[in-house]
Design an enzyme around this catalytic site. Structure first.
Site, PDB file in Angstrom:
ATOM      1  N   GLY A 296       0.829  -1.201   0.000  1.00 44.23           N
ATOM      2  CA  GLY A 296       0.000   0.000   0.000  1.00 44.23           C
ATOM      3  C   GLY A 296       0.854   1.237   0.000  1.00 44.23           C
ATOM      4  O   GLY A 296       2.065   1.194  -0.252  1.00 44.23           O
ATOM      5  N   GLY A 299       3.948   1.070   2.370  1.00 44.52           N
ATOM      6  CA  GLY A 299       5.017   0.109   2.176  1.00 44.52           C
ATOM      7  C   GLY A 299       4.483  -1.296   1.981  1.00 44.52           C
ATOM      8  O   GLY A 299       3.277  -1.524   1.901  1.00 44.52           O
ATOM      9  N   ASP A 414      -7.140   5.865   6.128  1.00 42.84           N
ATOM     10  CA  ASP A 414      -7.195   4.935   4.993  1.00 42.84           C
ATOM     11  C   ASP A 414      -8.074   3.745   5.354  1.00 42.84           C
ATOM     12  O   ASP A 414      -7.659   2.587   5.238  1.00 42.84           O
ATOM     13  CB  ASP A 414      -5.787   4.480   4.604  1.00 42.84           C
ATOM     14  CG  ASP A 414      -5.739   3.868   3.207  1.00 42.84           C
ATOM     15  OD1 ASP A 414      -6.716   4.052   2.447  1.00 42.84           O
ATOM     16  OD2 ASP A 414      -4.746   3.196   2.867  1.00 42.84           O
TER      17      ASP A 414
END
Length: 610
Positions: A296, A299, A414
């Site tokens: 993502g 990382g 997120d």
């Protein structure tokens, strides 16, 4: 008969009082600690003396029976003293107060903490003697009192602690003879004091790379240091030669070495562990691509197996900078590790080097909600409707904890099905909740780089770069639609059917047309309750309103999913939608706009830029 009734009534009162005594005493002890530490008005604000149970307070962790087990107050700038009332917390496992400016003595009452396994008072301004009562802590494994102003001798009673494996007393004003039994502790440090380490050559003031203190053979130490230094330089030269030679001859040779800049030590913050780089390198087969679980904006995540066969997930962060380097990252990790909830992914540990930042989590064998929704094999298991309901409620509870019970609160930024993991019982576990905070530790509260996934990002965050807990609510609403439909937030294949690319617009249109069955994931094969589907869609649409002020808080979302307050909130929203649509129609008649243009404007306002 009346005497019997009075007796029964008395027993009931005593039973009630007994049931409340423990939480009351716990709360009283912690409030006394807050007061004695001189906590500022903006510190520990949710430590409420009127609240009986302290298990919802920031930096306090409890077990399933609401017993306080961990208190962690790291580098918060306290200038007061330690309260003796802490000694009443006899079920406490760890007490962590490093990096403050605490003064005064260590209360002798700390010797009553009979369940204590870890006591860390490093880097404060504590004075006086180490109380001999600490010898009563038979469960103690980690005792760290470094970098204070403690004086007097080391009490002989510490020698009777059977489980002690780390004893750090360096950088104080201690004097006298060190009890010989303490040298047998696997990791000890008595340097930086006026202590006598003993006359035996085998005794050293530090167990690892430490100054030998009162050793009477300093020349040997110097010689060994010089020889060791040359040996290290020679070894590094050989390693570099092998690497260069291998590169020129086009063959790959695995060389596992510790990385310069890494502080390979073990620090106990509750259960948080500091891993060495080599440890994680070996666990992931040198971060092999075959072990990648996902990737993502923060990382890659690798599957790993530790030396004790424990399966872990190792996230290797990218785009991480911090003016404070290792210490800033460690401080942030410590703060995030305090956020403990059954629906939040538990942080096991971390690793830092000059160039690397890694986080270690438990391995979730059922992977993410997204993978379970969209990687269904023919004839294979699917997420049934009852499981999807549990996922929705569990995720909401996890986000509610981050927003309303953490101090400072944590904004995920997120939220999506790919970041909600499933444990062995298919319970929802919110992952990556600390990463937005970690990677932006160098920034101000105005974010200069929007982080997240298109289709899940709230419109105000996309346009201004400013996030709040309501941006998480928007992402959560999209995740609910993923759960119901099994589809992605953005799917260009829908264009082939002249449909909306954005899942939100697609669902809104079908909801207006009362085609709820067309919304539901076909993999469920009609095995769902249409009323429950309708409820979840309504909650999702309330969470994805264009204005953040109109969206519910996560605590309201939890209540609505539990069947409380949804009807009233939905009716209010419907009224707003009707009014808004009438305004659009008025503008349509005035400017002779087409229906499709008005609809697209509505979609952009509700869903953010594309």
């Amino acid at each position: 008969m009346s005497l019997k009734m009075e007796f029964v009534f008395t027993v009931l009162i005593l039973a009630c009082l007994q049931s409340f005594a423990l939480p009351d005493s716990q709360g009283d002890a912690l409030i006394a600690l807050k007061t004695s530490l001189n906590a500022a008005n903006d510190q520990l604000v949710n430590w409420n003396p009127d609240q009986v149970n302290p298990c919802t307070w920031a930096n306090v962790r409890c077990d399933a029976n609401n017993i306080v087990r961990h208190v962690t107050l790291l580098a918060m700038g306290f200038t007061g003293t330690l309260s003796p009332k802490v000694g009443t917390l006899k079920s406490l496992f760890s007490l962590q107060l490093p990096g403050n400016h605490i003064t005064g003595e260590i209360p002798k009452e700390f010797g009553n903490l009979i369940s204590l396994e870890s006591l860390d008072l490093t880097n404060n301004n504590l004075t006086g003697e180490i109380p001999s009562s600490l010898g009563n802590l038979k469960a103690l494994q980690f005792l760290t009192l470094s970098q204070n102003k403690l004086n007097g001798t080391i009490p002989e009673s510490l020698s009777s602690l059977p489980k002690l494996i780390i004893l750090q007393l360096d950088s104080n004003d201690l004097s006298g003879q060190i009890p010989e039994h303490l040298f047998k502790i696997s990791k000890h440090n008595f340097t930086g004091n006026n202590l006598n380490c003993g006359i035996k050559a085998s005794l050293s003031c530090a167990s690892e790379n430490g100054d030998s203190g009162g050793s009477n053979k300093p020349n040997i130490g110097v010689i060994l240091g010089i020889v060791g230094g040359f040996a290290v330089i020679l070894l590094l030269g050989v390693v570099l030669f092998i690497l260069c030679k291998g590169r020129h001859k086009d063959y790959k040779r695995e060389v596992f070495v510790d990385v310069a800049g890494e502080v390979d030590r073990r620090i106990a913050f509750g259960q948080l562990k500091r891993f060495s780089w080599r440890e994680l390198q070996l666990a992931t087969d040198n971060f092999s691509d075959k072990n990648v679980l996902g990737q993502g904006g923060f990382g890659k995540v690798y599957k790993g197996v530790l030396a004790d066969n424990t399966k872990v997930a190792v996230k290797r962060l990218t785009d991480y900078e911090s003016p404070g380097g290792d210490q800033a990252f460690q401080r942030e990790v410590e703060m995030i590790s305090v956020a403990v909830h059954r629906n939040l992914l538990r942080l096991i540990g971390f690793c830092t080097t000059n160039r690397e930042r890694l986080l270690v989590y438990p391995f979730m064998q059922n992977l993410s909600v997204a993978s379970c929704l969209r990687e269904v094999k023919p004839g294979g298991p699917i997420l049934d409707w009852p499981t999807r309901k549990r996922v929705a409620l569990g995720t909401a509870r996890g986000l509610e904890y981050l927003h309303e019970h953490c101090n400072p609160k944590i904004i995920h930024r997120d939220v999506k099905a790919a970041n909600v993991l499933l444990d062995e019982d298919f319970e929802a576990v919110v992952g990556d909740f600390g990463l937005a905070k970690l990677v932006d530790v160098r920034k101000t509260n105005v974010t200069t780089q929007v982080r997240g996934t298109m289709g899940h990002i709230a419109p105000e965050y996309l346009s201004t770069g400013k996030s709040s807990e309501r941006t998480d609510v928007f992402g959560y609403g999209i995740m609910l639609l993923e759960l119901v439909t099994g589809q992605r937030a953005i799917d260009f294949s829908r264009l082939e059917e002249e449909d909306d690319v954005l899942l939100l617009d697609h669902v809104k249109k079908l909801e207006r047309e009362k085609k709820l069955d067309a919304i539901v994931d076909p993999n469920l094969s009609k095995n769902y309750d249409i009323q429950e589907v309708e409820m979840m869609i309504k909650v999702a649409l309330l969470c994805t309103q264009s204005s953040p002020e109109d969206r519910p808080a996560m605590s309201e979302v939890v209540r609505m999913l539990e069947g409380e307050g949804l009807a009233e909130r939905w009716e209010e929203w419907q009224h707003i939608e009707v009014t808004r649509r009438q305004e659009y129609e008025r503008l349509q008649r005035r400017f002779d706009w087409g229906e499709d243009s008005v609809y697209n404007q509505d979609a952009i306002e509700l869903s953010g830029g594309r």
